[in-house]
Design an enzyme around this catalytic site. Structure first.
Site, mmCIF file in Angstrom:
data_model
loop_
_atom_site.group_PDB
_atom_site.id
_atom_site.type_symbol
_atom_site.label_atom_id
_atom_site.label_comp_id
_atom_site.label_asym_id
_atom_site.label_seq_id
_atom_site.Cartn_x
_atom_site.Cartn_y
_atom_site.Cartn_z
ATOM 1 N N HIS C 102 -59.637 6.597 59.604
ATOM 2 C CA HIS C 102 -58.744 7.680 60.017
ATOM 3 C C HIS C 102 -59.556 8.612 60.914
ATOM 4 C CE1 HIS C 102 -57.230 6.629 55.955
ATOM 5 N NE2 HIS C 102 -56.050 7.003 56.378
ATOM 6 N N GLU C 232 -47.491 0.713 57.159
ATOM 7 C CA GLU C 232 -48.000 0.344 55.833
ATOM 8 C C GLU C 232 -47.048 0.847 54.757
ATOM 9 O OE1 GLU C 232 -52.124 1.221 55.162
ATOM 10 O OE2 GLU C 232 -51.802 1.505 53.015
ATOM 11 N N HIS C 271 -49.830 -1.181 46.657
ATOM 12 C CA HIS C 271 -48.530 -0.598 47.022
ATOM 13 C C HIS C 271 -47.396 -1.540 46.636
ATOM 14 C CE1 HIS C 271 -50.548 2.049 50.369
ATOM 15 N NE2 HIS C 271 -50.968 2.323 49.154
ATOM 16 N N ASP C 307 -51.603 4.603 42.341
ATOM 17 C CA ASP C 307 -52.410 3.748 43.199
ATOM 18 C C ASP C 307 -53.877 3.823 42.747
ATOM 19 O OD1 ASP C 307 -52.350 2.164 45.473
ATOM 20 O OD2 ASP C 307 -52.684 3.823 46.850
#
Lengths: 436, 436, 436, 436
Positions: C102, C232, C271, C307
């Site tokens: 990122h 995503e 996910h 998660d």
């Protein structure tokens, strides 16, 4: 019905991991010794009569799908006896020495309890004969959930007549289990629980359940049945909440009502996962509470919210389970009961064999892997090291309940900030995986 | 910081259900009597210092969002005192008499435990002064989960030094709770559990936890602290499995280690739903085990799998909770602590008031509804009728443990098939709903 | 900082399954050919900068636990560059050619966007140099969820200024990804969703999101960036509902707004399971919708509801994943990104290596197993046979959309009750397992 | 069977909220106008024939419990007709104008499809007569899940003969729905999905499903049936994964195969929650995709993982649902079908009435509350304000797709850090709750 039930299938043999024969064991070699004990004595496999011979493939949205050639479409006594012969041929061909049953699976319910008992006696006499000297029930149980009289519960029904009826049924089921040489007796309280708290007196129902269990203990002793009494935890389904939710909840119940010495638990893997725990967790919880009695070997689908009762096919899972079983020194007089059913869509007779062989091989492979891990010693050493600060004088003092807060505060001030090591979880996982 | 922390907001008053003022109570009328007791005495509301004054709005994917005007961006002692003043202004304006705190929320951790204790003493002295004669802690607790030393647990850490450190911290936290006139002391074992069984000796850890609790009990008695010790069950988060999973699991632990008379439970609604139970179930389980001590009043999102700690905004839920609380004869010396936080995206100072007012009104409305149901008597009568077959001679005999299986079988044969009535669940739901 | 970041660790080599060296590959042999392609070309592994170099071990209940020796406690530009050097040493020692980032992970956010961009440029210039000729980004992305400005969303924020800000940030992130030779660009909309429908205009937000994506597509083309744009999917966390819930939901969005040709999906296993699907299901759903672009290789805990981003350690799971990847002809220009983090309690520097090695080995073993299954042909044959009634003239007519209800009714009447074979699920599972 | 089926029960009347009569409406007043439309026109209630007249109380662990006096224990044609008369007496006494059915619920399956069709024709002729001028089907459907031939699916069965059989069944079911004046036709694909991906060709199955739907569309047009075709999403149960998982998944399927204009969705609340969404979310998703067609009004238990199909009894939930329905301008030609069943333990005939009355009253109360909220305007205003930065010139430009990244970057640089307001979620919840 004349001749074999499974005519095309011969005795299942061990052929080793390279075999491509789907009617042979690749990992389960009954007489082979692992960690000083024969595989068959570690595993003590048992076939569940209900799933294997009474499973119809029906589900809440669909009709039965199994059309076994030996079934004639009736629930007669003659049919019950024929099924029992199929069961023993199956046990023999699979090379398994134990079986489990509910009273109503093996013999039809009559119009009265006397008639039901007479039916049961007749089928049980045949079973006794067919058992011979080698085969015995791992456990028996009473079916206290199917008949509409049990819709509000059996021992926890608000109707006294139903409480009495289920007591009478349990009495008989213990008797026949004893007669057949059964080693355990199981309580699964499928309807002992509630659908809504609005119309339920939970406290009174739990008291009734305790009284019921006390009466069963007394009766077992009276008739000289030495088998272990087992409670099978399940969180829900068919009720919204079952009183034997999980291992810890069941242990709390047993402790509250002073029944803890009289019962052990029958842990089912699919029930474990439905309660939000791993199967390994539930087995360990039972073990460290001293009440691990038996394992219902099956597996659920991790993405669905009901009991799918699939055969255990995950070698990693089986390895974790066997690590606990070995720590427990085995399960005897309990064992591994296949509380697992063919998928509804599996309709060939050979599928019954394929599923059991794959399930047995999976657990056998788990045993081999667990032995490898234990013999390798790396995991055990990793755990030992994590706790070694307690293997000291002060550690012993703490563990003996002799370190009070004043002492501990003094030490803290003296030592300053403690050093905290890595948990090495990924390393533990790497070691674990290397054995699979 | 000079003057008011909440300058635009005056004391929150009861204006009744027709008020449109979002800074007024519509249902909570502190002095009004319901079922013979003032609302404030049934509810015993408490503000959680951590969520209200230390909640930053940070989450695992995002930075803090709250920019309260009184915060200067430091974690200094001066800032701690300023925050404490804000807390008491808030309590005063809300008209609430109780507050809850962790040691490290209210005073900064020092470089050593001595420094931490000195900081705590300084802030606690101010709090004592600000409390005056009316306000007291509902409970205090030690924060044994935030600092990295606690990453493997506190009482269950494999590092002895950490066990000692947490003992020292609990000692001090009990002392200051006692000093402030606190009525309870809470243990929430956020890190007492495991992430993986592969690297964990669960049995040894549970033994340590029991020794730790025993030491706390002894110390409480030594210093003459008469408050109730409370365990707060939570199934998971931050650990994969917490040892105090739910009410039944906690009760089993307390029974196993003979601690059952020394502890009660602090039931949190969001923790209940995370464990697969309704909040009502957990409260009832604690109640019938005789260990309902306090309620952390909040609510989770039914579709997410972590602790959202929302304010309870569901009147139906609040009504169920209050039905149990009334059955329990209230919660004192426990109460309702608002273990609830503003949504991360709610960033106006007035939102703190709005959230608490709405939460208090929801529970107050639950109390009113529950009283209506109890006074109406229809639900209670429906339940009584369901069990009336046990309100008989044989029922009494069963409940006294004097009906053995032989007797019950005899009765069953004599009676034939029992009659089983409707559970009337929809009628119960209709009655329940009519009171909302 | 002088010298090596990982001084005790040399280049990780392949030593084969019998190696006991925890700093060696047992299954991943980069240059070895499997099904006609090198392992490294099937797998295209990538390291996630954020988890590996910015993961602190903090969680919602606890402070950071990682004390990497190269960190100086600041978020300075100098520190950013030092970390970048550590990243490339790590890539080199692991023998991995790709990395993901990122914008805000690799360079500190400035006081203004211009300052942030300048910081980014400086770090990116260094990364470009360190990449050399071999290493490239698998993908880059913009962090549009951490800063409080994004608390209500980025492209779906109700504040126009935030929409604009995130657009500016994406513009720059695409530019630097392009500059570094990145092969893909990812959108993960952690805050694009809602916490409550009561205060949300979902339709308007979705329209904004579509406009935002259109603008990104236009810009990508304008600057000549040929990398694939990836969405995503994730169902929730941090928001209660994310708009890119799962593969099918994302596909519906792309189709509705005519963006289906411009985007593919980055499927993350953790996910997937959070959305109620198996990872295999999500990958297959993306594949048959023609939009399988990349895999975020990790794993969740089946018993927790958030998660956990664990390294994938389950060989069975990895085998299923690789079966789909092989069917897809590989993933290029996508690959396997390790969107996985060390457990909070794993605090040794070597744990970073151990975790990646175990994760890579697991997937490599999955590739080997999948190849074995495909070469064996038994599973494929079992599936082919199940559908062979459609490999007929009428089957072809149906599949071409040329069989109307009248024709099908005619055939039904003519044929009578159809024969339906067994699904052979247990046999399929036995075959699958034999390859593991 | 002579005379009334429900002899003790007269026409259910509206008596208002203060009534204690459990056989009266307290909130549903059919002719009363709310927001300019009669309650009965907003709600368009329908009775589900299967739950109400074919529900037996059987579950996976238990036998039927309902012993309705009109049932004779057979599945004969005569019994089918008698049941149909009971249905119309029930509709009449409840004051409901619509009903829903599966072909096989209302008439017995014959030995051949011709015989099944003949049976159906005979029962349908009676239904047509009993409908009179007022009553019509809200929808009809074919039961493509119960018979063992459908165990692998209907349109997605790997057996071509089953595909054809289900086509023939759908053809007939559309015809009779049309003949009876039905306003919609529903597809619920209970078996259209998979149990395991190992033995499934998901892509081929989805292609078959699309072809099947195309054929149904063509046939509907051919015979001049103008009713809406509806797909009913459900995530799983009985299959592990159903292809119509949720609203977004179904929309993706419809878009992919260019069927989006030909179908709408029938959203069921219990299916919504099983898929991890709130019912409100699913309805809103359908609405903003332009495909909200009908609502199956029921509710699940938030703690269990299967379809409990309870009557909706939560007034808050019903208010959320009605907010969406009002936004949609109502549901016509769809409506609210009671896809809800009595609890297994509710066995009095009057329970059928109680459950429906409570369910209708709950939704009616939801309508009243939603109207109050809309008329009050506070929620709407809160939402409008949140997005008002887009009600500007640049906002319009963005929403028209005319703001590229360059422009947005320019604005960002010019404006600096954007101001971000509070989301006011607790205030929204307070407002919402005040209307309940």
């Amino acid at each position: 019905w004349e001749g074999d039930f499974f005519p095309g299938i011969t005795k299942i043999k061990y052929e080793g991991p390279t075999s491509k024969n789907h009617l042979a064991y690749k990992w389960y070699n009954a007489e082979e010794e692992i960690l000083g004990k024969k595989m068959k004595d570690w595993l003590r496999f048992s076939i569940a009569f209900w799933h294997t011979f009474r499973g119809t493939g029906g589900d809440p949205f669909g009709a039965p799908t199994k059309m076994w050639p030996w079934e004639d479409g009736t629930n007669s006594l003659a049919m019950a006896k024929r099924r029992m012969r199929a069961n023993f041929e199956f046990l023999d061909k699979l090379g398994v020495d134990r079986w489990c049953f509910h009273d109503r699976d093996i013999a039809p319910e009559g119009k009265t309890i006397e008639e039901s008992n007479a039916n049961l006696d007749e089928v049980v006499a045949l079973a006794k004969e067919l058992q011979g000297t080698r085969i015995r029930p791992l456990w028996g149980t009473a079916q206290l959930f199917f008949h509409p009289r049990y819709m509000h519960g059996a021992a926890t029904s608000p109707e006294l007549g139903v409480y009495a009826y289920s007591a009478a049924q349990v009495k008989k089921a213990i008797e026949v289990t004893h007669y057949l040489g059964g080693e355990n007796y199981v309580f699964w309280g499928g309807r002992e629980g509630y659908q809504s708290l609005l119309n339920t007196d939970m406290e009174r129902e739990l008291n009734h359940m305790a009284r019921f269990f006390e009466a069963a203990v007394a009766y077992k002793k009276k008739i000289g049945f030495n088998g272990t009494l087992l409670i099978e935890p399940k969180p829900q389904e068919p009720t919204k909440h079952q009183y034997d939710w999980d291992a810890a909840t069941s242990a709390n119940f047993l402790r509250k009502y002073k029944l803890i010495g009289e019962f052990k638990l029958n842990i089912e893997c699919n029930h474990a996962t439905l309660s939000g725990h791993s199967c390994h967790h539930e087995i360990e919880t039972a073990r460290i509470n001293g009440i691990l009695g038996n394992i219902d070997a099956n597996s659920g689908d991790p993405q669905v919210g009901w009991d799918t009762d699939q055969f255990m096919m995950d070698v990693g899972e089986a390895t974790l389970v066997m690590l606990s079983v070995i720590k427990n020194g085995g399960l005897a007089p309990g064992g591994f009961n296949f509380d697992a059913k063919l998928r509804r869509e599996s309709t060939d007779v050979e599928d019954i064999f394929i599923a059991h062989i794959a399930g047995m091989d999976t657990i056998a492979r788990g045993l081999r892997n667990a032995a490898k891990l234990i013999e390798g010693g790396l995991l055990e050493e990793l755990v030992r090291k994590r706790y070694e600060s307690f293997d000291t004088e002060l550690g012993a003092q703490i563990e003996a309940g002799k370190a009070d807060l004043d002492l501990l505060e003094k030490k803290t001030i003296q030592w300053g900030e403690p050093k905290v090591g890595s948990a090495k979880q990924e390393l533990a996982e790497m070691i674990f995986q290397s054995a699979i």
